[in-house]
Design a protein around this motif. Structure first.
Motif, PDB file in Angstrom:
ATOM      1  N   GLY A 164     -66.887  31.042 -21.441  1.00 11.53           N
ATOM      2  CA  GLY A 164     -67.240  31.275 -20.324  1.00 11.53           C
ATOM      3  C   GLY A 164     -67.900  30.029 -19.559  1.00 11.53           C
ATOM      4  O   GLY A 164     -68.318  29.219 -20.201  1.00 11.53           O
ATOM      5  N   ASP A 166     -70.846  29.973 -18.024  1.00 13.06           N
ATOM      6  CA  ASP A 166     -72.279  30.403 -18.128  1.00 13.06           C
ATOM      7  C   ASP A 166     -72.745  29.622 -19.438  1.00 13.06           C
ATOM      8  O   ASP A 166     -73.784  29.249 -19.209  1.00 13.06           O
ATOM      9  CB  ASP A 166     -72.484  31.844 -18.008  1.00 13.06           C
ATOM     10  CG  ASP A 166     -71.838  32.374 -19.190  1.00 13.06           C
ATOM     11  OD1 ASP A 166     -70.480  32.172 -19.383  1.00 13.06           O
ATOM     12  OD2 ASP A 166     -72.323  33.601 -19.449  1.00 13.06           O
ATOM     13  N   GLU A 167     -71.835  29.282 -20.349  1.00 16.82           N
ATOM     14  CA  GLU A 167     -72.168  28.573 -21.443  1.00 16.82           C
ATOM     15  C   GLU A 167     -71.890  27.226 -21.603  1.00 16.82           C
ATOM     16  O   GLU A 167     -72.234  26.539 -22.515  1.00 16.82           O
ATOM     17  CB  GLU A 167     -71.833  29.439 -22.800  1.00 16.82           C
ATOM     18  CG  GLU A 167     -70.294  29.497 -22.817  1.00 16.82           C
ATOM     19  CD  GLU A 167     -69.702  30.349 -23.739  1.00 16.82           C
ATOM     20  OE1 GLU A 167     -68.793  30.171 -24.424  1.00 16.82           O
ATOM     21  OE2 GLU A 167     -70.210  31.769 -23.566  1.00 16.82           O
ATOM     22  N   TYR A 185     -76.999  32.497 -15.424  1.00 14.41           N
ATOM     23  CA  TYR A 185     -75.991  32.445 -14.718  1.00 14.41           C
ATOM     24  C   TYR A 185     -76.082  32.993 -13.341  1.00 14.41           C
ATOM     25  O   TYR A 185     -76.283  34.231 -13.005  1.00 14.41           O
ATOM     26  CB  TYR A 185     -74.686  33.349 -15.314  1.00 14.41           C
ATOM     27  CG  TYR A 185     -73.441  33.319 -14.589  1.00 14.41           C
ATOM     28  CD1 TYR A 185     -72.895  32.282 -14.349  1.00 14.41           C
ATOM     29  CD2 TYR A 185     -72.806  34.568 -14.205  1.00 14.41           C
ATOM     30  CE1 TYR A 185     -71.319  32.347 -13.857  1.00 14.41           C
ATOM     31  CE2 TYR A 185     -71.630  34.693 -13.611  1.00 14.41           C
ATOM     32  CZ  TYR A 185     -70.985  33.463 -13.478  1.00 14.41           C
ATOM     33  OH  TYR A 185     -69.875  33.460 -12.970  1.00 14.41           O
ATOM     34  N   ALA A 199     -67.478  34.652 -17.302  1.00 15.72           N
ATOM     35  CA  ALA A 199     -68.965  34.665 -17.867  1.00 15.72           C
ATOM     36  C   ALA A 199     -69.277  35.769 -18.590  1.00 15.72           C
ATOM     37  O   ALA A 199     -68.275  36.820 -18.336  1.00 15.72           O
ATOM     38  CB  ALA A 199     -69.881  34.312 -16.894  1.00 15.72           C
ATOM     39  N   GLU A 203     -65.555  37.123 -20.327  1.00 17.23           N
ATOM     40  CA  GLU A 203     -65.265  35.575 -20.395  1.00 17.23           C
ATOM     41  C   GLU A 203     -63.525  35.485 -20.037  1.00 17.23           C
ATOM     42  O   GLU A 203     -62.888  36.442 -20.097  1.00 17.23           O
ATOM     43  CB  GLU A 203     -65.313  34.908 -21.816  1.00 17.23           C
ATOM     44  CG  GLU A 203     -66.520  35.231 -22.534  1.00 17.23           C
ATOM     45  CD  GLU A 203     -67.738  34.374 -22.033  1.00 17.23           C
ATOM     46  OE1 GLU A 203     -67.975  34.457 -20.892  1.00 17.23           O
ATOM     47  OE2 GLU A 203     -68.431  33.796 -23.032  1.00 17.23           O
TER      48      GLU A 203
END
Length: 458
Positions: A164, A166-167, A185, A199, A203
């Motif tokens: 993702g 977000d990471e 996020y 995300a 993912e």
């Protein structure tokens, strides 16, 4: 209890990462297991799993199992009050492939999520933000599955597989203990991008390249599928398109993202990091106001919405140490802002700020306290649609404006394997000012809720 079939498949996929060995772990008669630490000192609740984790670690494999349980209660406001529960079990396997391939820095990672229950976001408060970031459609699904290669000193980092943004992008480490998902996020991505963007909790297939250009400057670029859920299907809601997380859709456009972050230090303060980035999704999105024929969607017999291209998000953020005390005690602050075009997006502006006090008590160096505020502005196009709808239909629906999330929490490290995070949130104008289902001409009341997240490493 019968485990879901898809979960068993995910678990089998993780097991495939275990290295081949001439002898099974159970056949190691001379395998020594260190004396177990006391319950409150061990790193995991179940220790080394009878020596299994230690033996696997010696062979380059790390197993992980963590549960995040979040009971919550909406004390007032929202659509209704009451209790809720959301939970997330994360199972992971990381294999050091360097010892088997001879390629230094090469690893493989596979993880699965088992989401439980439902939180207050969609059922009671109807907020733009996920009030507990572990909230997700319940069930088991594949989370991450990727190869990673790091050059010495992290000069270059490459990832390929399913993971993702977000990471890996737009990181906000100062807000790690906050439960509101917007601080992890951003809502401007989660609510606007096709399929919510690659995300949690879906993912997407992608690739990332990160380069440490200079000591303070890091550059990252990524390329992902345009919609992590794949092509839309008739009938079921979007999450049902990939309920098990096993799809790797590569024929649904592309999402490109690029970011630069710069580490610095201010005299008399401390370390800081500034980042700036942007993303672009090639998929078209339906306009919020204008139909394909050029008429208002607020009409009673509208044509389909016009499809608008040019879906992008521009963002920036800064994290700064404001004060340093003795030991681990410090005060950090963060500020973030993001913008998206209003024509096809519900949220056009997302602004956040907060402070985090590490080690608030000298006797508890592992604890932290955080306070943060976020504001999501409803796009002018959506506002115009509601105004036109009221005018044409003669309805008194409230005019949306924006949502403000205020959060205060305390993160208590009770043991290496157990943390407790009591959390208080106040949501002003849930959903940006949507109609109260109990009194449609009025806005849904501001909501106040309390939550407690327990994080347990098994």
């Amino acid at each position: 209890m019968v485990m879901p079939t898809r979960f068993l498949r995910v678990a089998m996929a993780g097991a495939m990462l275990l290295p081949a060995s001439g002898h099974a772990w159970a056949d190691q008669p001379n395998q020594t297991t260190p004396a177990p630490a006391s319950l409150w000192q061990r790193d995991a609740l179940f220790g080394s799993w009878g020596g299994l984790k230690s033996w696997l670690a010696g062979n380059g494999v790390t197993l992980g199992a963590t549960e995040q349980a979040v009971p919550s209660n909406v004390l007032g406001g929202g659509a209704r009050q009451g209790n809720a529960f959301s939970g997330l079990l994360t199972l992971s396997t990381r294999a050091d492939l360097a010892r088997y391939t001879g390629i230094s820095g090469l690893t493989a990672y596979v993880s699965a999520w088992v989401a439980q229950g439902h939180g207050p976001t969609a059922y009671t408060v109807h907020s733009l933000s996920g009030l507990a970031y572990v909230e997700a459609p319940d069930g088991a699904r594949l989370a991450d599955a990727y190869l990673s290669w790091r050059a010495p000193h992290d000069a270059i980092h490459v990832k390929l597989g399913k993971f993702g943004i977000d990471e890996n992008f737009d990181q906000n480490p100062a807000a790690a203990t906050l439960l509101d998902s917007n601080f992890t996020y951003r809502d401007i991505m989660a609510n606007n991008l096709p399929g919510g963007g690659p995300a949690y909790s879906y993912e997407g297939p992608g690739a990332m390249l990160a380069v440490q250009a200079t000591k303070p400057l890091r550059l990252r670029i990524g390329l992902f599928g345009g919609d992590p859920l794949g092509r839309p299907l008739e009938g079921p809601p979007p999450p049902a398109r990939d309920a098990g997380g096993l799809a790797f859709p590569l024929d649904v456009g592309a999402l490109a993202i690029a970011e630069a972050d710069y580490a610095y230090r201010l005299p008399d303060f401390g370390k800081g990091k500034f980042l700036i980035g942007g993303l672009y999704d090639t998929l078209a999105r339906p306009d919020l106001l204008v139909s394909a024929s050029g008429r208002s969607l607020a009409r009673s017999d509208p044509a389909p919405a016009r499809q608008d291209r040019g879906e992008y998000v521009l963002y920036a953020g800064d994290t700064q140490t404001i004060w340093h005390g003795t030991g681990k005690r410090r005060l950090r602050g963060f500020a973030r802002i993001a913008y998206a075009p209003p024509a096809q997006n519900l949220i056009s502006l997302d602004a956040q700020a907060g402070v985090v006090l590490d080690a608030p008590f000298t006797a508890r160096p592992g604890d932290s306290a955080a306070f943060a505020v976020a504001y999501e502005k409803i796009s002018a196009r959506k506002v115009s649609f509601v105004r036109a709808q009221n005018r044409l239909a003669g309805t008194p629906a409230p005019i949306p404006s924006g949502e403000t999330d205020i959060e205060l929490d305390y993160n208590a490290a009770l043991a290496p394997w157990l943390t407790a995070t009591p959390d208080l949130q106040y949501i002003v104008h849930p959903g940006g000012g949507i109609a109260d289902p109990n009194d449609p001409p009025r806005r849904e009341p501001n909501a106040v809720l309390v939550q407690l997240q327990l994080t347990i490493a098994f």
